[in-house]
Design a protein around this motif. Structure first.
Motif, PDB file in Angstrom:
ATOM      1  N   VAL A 262       0.856  -1.200   0.000  1.00 16.99           N
ATOM      2  CA  VAL A 262       0.000   0.000   0.000  1.00 16.99           C
ATOM      3  C   VAL A 262       0.891   1.250   0.000  1.00 16.99           C
ATOM      4  O   VAL A 262       1.765   1.386   0.860  1.00 16.99           O
ATOM      5  CB  VAL A 262      -0.913  -0.008   1.251  1.00 16.99           C
ATOM      6  CG1 VAL A 262      -1.849   1.196   1.242  1.00 16.99           C
ATOM      7  CG2 VAL A 262      -1.703  -1.300   1.345  1.00 16.99           C
ATOM      8  N   GLY A 263       0.662   2.155  -0.954  1.00 13.86           N
ATOM      9  CA  GLY A 263       1.547   3.329  -1.085  1.00 13.86           C
ATOM     10  C   GLY A 263       2.933   2.843  -1.473  1.00 13.86           C
ATOM     11  O   GLY A 263       3.942   3.331  -0.975  1.00 13.86           O
ATOM     12  N   GLY A 264       2.951   1.868  -2.386  1.00  8.06           N
ATOM     13  CA  GLY A 264       4.194   1.141  -2.701  1.00  8.06           C
ATOM     14  C   GLY A 264       5.073   1.834  -3.719  1.00  8.06           C
ATOM     15  O   GLY A 264       6.053   1.242  -4.181  1.00  8.06           O
ATOM     16  N   GLN A 285       0.046  -0.757  -4.813  1.00  8.96           N
ATOM     17  CA  GLN A 285      -1.005   0.265  -4.947  1.00  8.96           C
ATOM     18  C   GLN A 285      -0.407   1.650  -4.703  1.00  8.96           C
ATOM     19  O   GLN A 285       0.348   1.845  -3.754  1.00  8.96           O
ATOM     20  CB  GLN A 285      -2.118   0.018  -3.926  1.00  8.96           C
ATOM     21  CG  GLN A 285      -2.846  -1.290  -4.132  1.00  8.96           C
ATOM     22  CD  GLN A 285      -3.919  -1.523  -3.066  1.00  8.96           C
ATOM     23  OE1 GLN A 285      -3.843  -0.978  -1.973  1.00  8.96           O
ATOM     24  NE2 GLN A 285      -4.896  -2.353  -3.396  1.00  8.96           N
ATOM     25  N   ASP A 286      -0.800   2.587  -5.552  1.00 10.78           N
ATOM     26  CA  ASP A 286      -0.353   3.971  -5.363  1.00 10.78           C
ATOM     27  C   ASP A 286      -1.190   4.828  -6.314  1.00 10.78           C
ATOM     28  O   ASP A 286      -2.166   4.336  -6.915  1.00 10.78           O
ATOM     29  CB  ASP A 286       1.156   4.119  -5.662  1.00 10.78           C
ATOM     30  CG  ASP A 286       1.806   5.252  -4.853  1.00 10.78           C
ATOM     31  OD1 ASP A 286       1.453   6.417  -5.110  1.00 10.78           O
ATOM     32  OD2 ASP A 286       2.640   4.973  -3.990  1.00 10.78           O
ATOM     33  N   TYR A 287      -0.809   6.098  -6.459  1.00  8.07           N
ATOM     34  CA  TYR A 287      -1.494   6.971  -7.411  1.00  8.07           C
ATOM     35  C   TYR A 287      -1.321   6.436  -8.837  1.00  8.07           C
ATOM     36  O   TYR A 287      -0.343   5.707  -9.122  1.00  8.07           O
ATOM     37  CB  TYR A 287      -0.906   8.371  -7.353  1.00  8.07           C
ATOM     38  CG  TYR A 287      -1.369   9.217  -6.189  1.00  8.07           C
ATOM     39  CD1 TYR A 287      -2.713   9.482  -5.982  1.00  8.07           C
ATOM     40  CD2 TYR A 287      -0.442   9.772  -5.315  1.00  8.07           C
ATOM     41  CE1 TYR A 287      -3.123  10.285  -4.934  1.00  8.07           C
ATOM     42  CE2 TYR A 287      -0.852  10.575  -4.257  1.00  8.07           C
ATOM     43  CZ  TYR A 287      -2.190  10.822  -4.076  1.00  8.07           C
ATOM     44  OH  TYR A 287      -2.597  11.613  -3.038  1.00  8.07           O
ATOM     45  N   LEU A 326       2.954  -1.540   4.516  1.00 12.54           N
ATOM     46  CA  LEU A 326       2.996  -0.073   4.379  1.00 12.54           C
ATOM     47  C   LEU A 326       4.366   0.385   4.862  1.00 12.54           C
ATOM     48  O   LEU A 326       4.615   0.458   6.074  1.00 12.54           O
ATOM     49  CB  LEU A 326       1.909   0.619   5.193  1.00 12.54           C
ATOM     50  CG  LEU A 326       0.467   0.415   4.718  1.00 12.54           C
ATOM     51  CD1 LEU A 326      -0.167  -0.805   5.360  1.00 12.54           C
ATOM     52  CD2 LEU A 326      -0.381   1.642   5.041  1.00 12.54           C
ATOM     53  N   ARG A 327       5.257   0.611   3.931  1.00 10.04           N
ATOM     54  CA  ARG A 327       6.620   1.043   4.310  1.00 10.04           C
ATOM     55  C   ARG A 327       6.726   2.554   4.123  1.00 10.04           C
ATOM     56  O   ARG A 327       6.457   3.058   3.033  1.00 10.04           O
ATOM     57  CB  ARG A 327       7.662   0.319   3.458  1.00 10.04           C
ATOM     58  CG  ARG A 327       9.090   0.740   3.771  1.00 10.04           C
ATOM     59  CD  ARG A 327      10.080  -0.089   2.979  1.00 10.04           C
ATOM     60  NE  ARG A 327      11.461   0.309   3.219  1.00 10.04           N
ATOM     61  CZ  ARG A 327      12.113   1.235   2.499  1.00 10.04           C
ATOM     62  NH1 ARG A 327      11.504   1.853   1.522  1.00 10.04           N
ATOM     63  NH2 ARG A 327      13.367   1.526   2.785  1.00 10.04           N
ATOM     64  N   HIS A 328       7.084   3.220   5.196  1.00  5.83           N
ATOM     65  CA  HIS A 328       7.273   4.679   5.185  1.00  5.83           C
ATOM     66  C   HIS A 328       6.028   5.380   4.636  1.00  5.83           C
ATOM     67  O   HIS A 328       6.138   6.318   3.858  1.00  5.83           O
ATOM     68  CB  HIS A 328       8.496   5.070   4.340  1.00  5.83           C
ATOM     69  CG  HIS A 328       9.778   4.492   4.858  1.00  5.83           C
ATOM     70  ND1 HIS A 328      10.934   4.531   4.153  1.00  5.83           N
ATOM     71  CD2 HIS A 328      10.079   3.879   6.027  1.00  5.83           C
ATOM     72  CE1 HIS A 328      11.911   3.946   4.854  1.00  5.83           C
ATOM     73  NE2 HIS A 328      11.398   3.548   5.994  1.00  5.83           N
TER      74      HIS A 328
HETATM   75  C1  LIG Z   1       7.199   8.048   1.351  1.00  7.75           C
HETATM   76  S1  LIG Z   1       6.512   7.247  -0.014  1.00  7.75           S
HETATM   77  C2  LIG Z   1       6.827   5.558   0.440  1.00  7.75           C
HETATM   78  C3  LIG Z   1       6.946   4.701  -0.758  1.00  7.75           C
HETATM   79  C4  LIG Z   1       7.361   3.255  -0.529  1.00  7.75           C
HETATM   80  N1  LIG Z   1       6.387   2.546   0.264  1.00  7.75           N
HETATM   81  C5  LIG Z   1       8.746   3.151   0.092  1.00  7.75           C
HETATM   82  O1  LIG Z   1       8.950   2.282   0.937  1.00  7.75           O
HETATM   83  O2  LIG Z   1       9.642   3.921  -0.288  1.00  7.75           O
HETATM   84  C6  LIG Z   1       4.751   7.382   0.219  1.00  7.75           C
HETATM   85  C7  LIG Z   1       3.957   6.872  -0.944  1.00  7.75           C
HETATM   86  O3  LIG Z   1       2.557   7.055  -0.668  1.00  7.75           O
HETATM   87  C8  LIG Z   1       1.905   7.400  -1.878  1.00  7.75           C
HETATM   88  N2  LIG Z   1       0.604   8.041  -1.597  1.00  7.75           N
HETATM   89  C9  LIG Z   1       0.385   9.254  -1.045  1.00  7.75           C
HETATM   90  N3  LIG Z   1      -0.936   9.486  -0.928  1.00  7.75           N
HETATM   91  C10 LIG Z   1      -1.554   8.383  -1.405  1.00  7.75           C
HETATM   92  C11 LIG Z   1      -2.919   8.004  -1.511  1.00  7.75           C
HETATM   93  N4  LIG Z   1      -3.890   8.812  -1.086  1.00  7.75           N
HETATM   94  N5  LIG Z   1      -3.208   6.788  -2.018  1.00  7.75           N
HETATM   95  C12 LIG Z   1      -2.194   5.961  -2.424  1.00  7.75           C
HETATM   96  N6  LIG Z   1      -0.879   6.249  -2.337  1.00  7.75           N
HETATM   97  C13 LIG Z   1      -0.568   7.455  -1.834  1.00  7.75           C
HETATM   98  C14 LIG Z   1       2.892   8.332  -2.551  1.00  7.75           C
HETATM   99  O4  LIG Z   1       2.626   8.472  -3.928  1.00  7.75           O
HETATM  100  C15 LIG Z   1       4.215   7.635  -2.238  1.00  7.75           C
HETATM  101  O5  LIG Z   1       4.565   6.733  -3.254  1.00  7.75           O
END
Ligand SMILES: C[S@@+](CC[C@H](N)C(=O)[O-])C[C@H]1O[C@@H](n2cnc3c(N)ncnc32)[C@H](O)[C@@H]1O
Length: 429
Positions: A262-264, A285-287, A326-328
């Motif tokens: 999630v937010g990958g 999953q992400d944007y 959910l990493r970071h």
């Molecule tokens: C700090 S990054 C972390 C990415 C990855 N999980 C990692 O370990 O590096 C946060 C991620 O959350 C995504 N994000 C932010 N808002 C979101 C939303 N409402 N739905 C899905 N993803 C979202 C961003 O696009 C980004 O890729």
């Protein structure tokens, strides 16, 4: 603390240990040459070598600050603004790319012709950077790369991380005092995702950093690179995620385990896990833009086991999985928003499903070494200025999980040796 001589003796002792490690393993000595390895050579990740290296960094910093004296320590911090504005100018004007990666570099007049900038301006900028060990003049009137400037050219993710800091974090920082002073910071909840942050104030926008990136694909691409560079920090090495959770047993270990990332982002964490655990399937999953570029970069060998899905994590989770990774992610959001993200997953979970967070768990000062502590405190301020949130301690995470869904509990928190992140396992009671 002892005397300066005591400190210097400890520094010598640790330096000797590191030299012995390099010599006995036939490894190159660290240097400022453009051919220097990007990190201190410790291929087997020997913890004693790492401990000596960290002690050397801490002790040399203490010794330097004592030798500088308090007034000069403060002046050095003030001067760091000049370091940043100089490097920002050099990088924005693409100057490092015109300097060849050769020991003698390029004469200033030639660089002037290539960049259409006066030699005098080039000199004053590059000579300032050279005082920080970035660029040097190997022969009179020539400018050349050092290891530190060369790595900005060679290591694209690190270059992305650095320019993200110069062009997004730096301007946001100029508005932090204003936003904190008005009491606007930490009032994100109820205002919708993001709330008002120093970043949104600096960029004159009424949306979160993430929504902003989604509208600016070039910045978004750079941010992905920056995230990859964060994964390259020793304390964030992905091996801690790969080895720090019993992934092999997910889904019964029989080839049906499903992990939703999630937010990958571009899926680099899932891809790394997929290489090690051939029994697992991943859905990143992400944007929409983000998953589209992740899909385009995916190695063909993983196409059957790593898929991508555009999904807003504030909306109900459509996939029933064994693990939601959910990493970071949650540290980017206020308590209320982090709880909303977890709440949206709970209805899709099976009794045996787990949510696995990979996050920093903040501890009191002095509990971890100074290098790790500095990272942790820097991230805390970075989260505040960019996203109007902050890092969390153990009790904060437990509170957020409870607030998300009364049935969810933190089942365990594990911090792999050497990792800056902890792995927080959440499941139904
Ligand atoms: C700090 S990054 C972390 C990415 C990855 N999980 C990692 O370990 O590096 C946060 C991620 O959350 C995504 N994000 C932010 N808002 C979101 C939303 N409402 N739905 C899905 N993803 C979202 C961003 O696009 C980004 O890729």
């Amino acid at each position: 603390m002892g005397t300066l001589t005591d400190l210097a003796a400890r520094i010598t002792q640790h330096a000797q240990l590191l030299d012995e490690h390099l010599q006995s393993n036939n490894l190159p000595s660290p240097s400022f040459s453009i051919h220097a390895p990007p990190d201190f050579p410790n291929p087997d990740k020997d913890p004693n070598v790492e401990a000596a290296r960290v002690a050397l960094i801490e002790d040399t910093q203490t010794l330097r600050n004592l030798a500088l004296g308090p007034g000069q320590v403060i002046r050095e911090v003030g001067w760091s603004i000049i370091d940043l504005s100089t490097l920002h100018t050099l990088l924005s004007l693409n100057i490092p790319h015109h300097i060849p990666l050769t020991p003698t570099g390029i004469p200033y007049p030639t660089l002037s012709t290539l960049t259409s900038l006066p030699p005098q301006t080039l000199k004053l900028l590059l000579r300032q950077s050279a005082t920080a060990g970035i660029f040097h003049e190997p022969i009179p009137n020539h400018i050349a790369h050092t290891a530190a400037s060369a790595i900005l050219l060679r290591d694209k993710p690190l270059g992305d991380w650095f320019t993200h800091h110069l062009e997004e974090v730096f301007p946001a920082g100029t508005k932090l005092a204003e936003v904190v002073g008005e009491g606007a910071a930490c009032k994100g909840e109820g205002k919708g995702p993001g709330g008002e942050s120093a970043f949104s104030r600096a960029f004159g926008i009424d949306e979160s950093f993430w929504e902003f990136l989604e509208k600016h694909p070039d910045r978004q691409r750079r941010f992905f690179g920056a995230m990859q560079a964060v994964g390259g920090d020793e304390g964030h090495d992905l091996r801690f995620v790969v080895e720090g959770y019993p992934w092999g047993g997910v889904g019964g270990g029989e080839g049906r385990g499903v992990v939703v990332d999630v937010g990958g982002s571009s899926g680099f964490v899932s891809s790394t896990l997929a290489h090690t655990y051939p029994n697992l399937h991943f859905i990143v999953q992400d944007y929409a833009h983000t998953v589209a570029s992740g899909r385009a970069q995916l190695p063909s060998s993983l196409i059957d086991r790593v898929s991508f899905m555009a999904h807003d994590f504030f909306t109900p989770q459509p996939v029933t999985a064994d693990v939601y990774l959910l990493r970071h992610v949650c540290h980017n959001w206020s308590d209320g928003d982090a709880a909303r993200i977890l709440r949206a997953i709970a209805p899709a979970m099976k009794e045996s499903s787990r949510i696995v967070l990979v996050e920093v768990v903040v501890v009191e000062p002095g509990v971890v070494g100074r290098v790790q502590e500095r990272y942790m405190r820097n991230m805390d301020v970075n989260m505040l200025q960019m996203l109007n949130t902050q890092e969390r301690g153990k009790e904060d995470w437990e509170r957020v999980v409870k607030e998300a869904d009364g049935r969810l509990r933190v089942k365990g928190i594990h911090k792999p040796e050497g990792s800056w992140d902890s792995i927080i396992e959440i499941g139904f009671e």
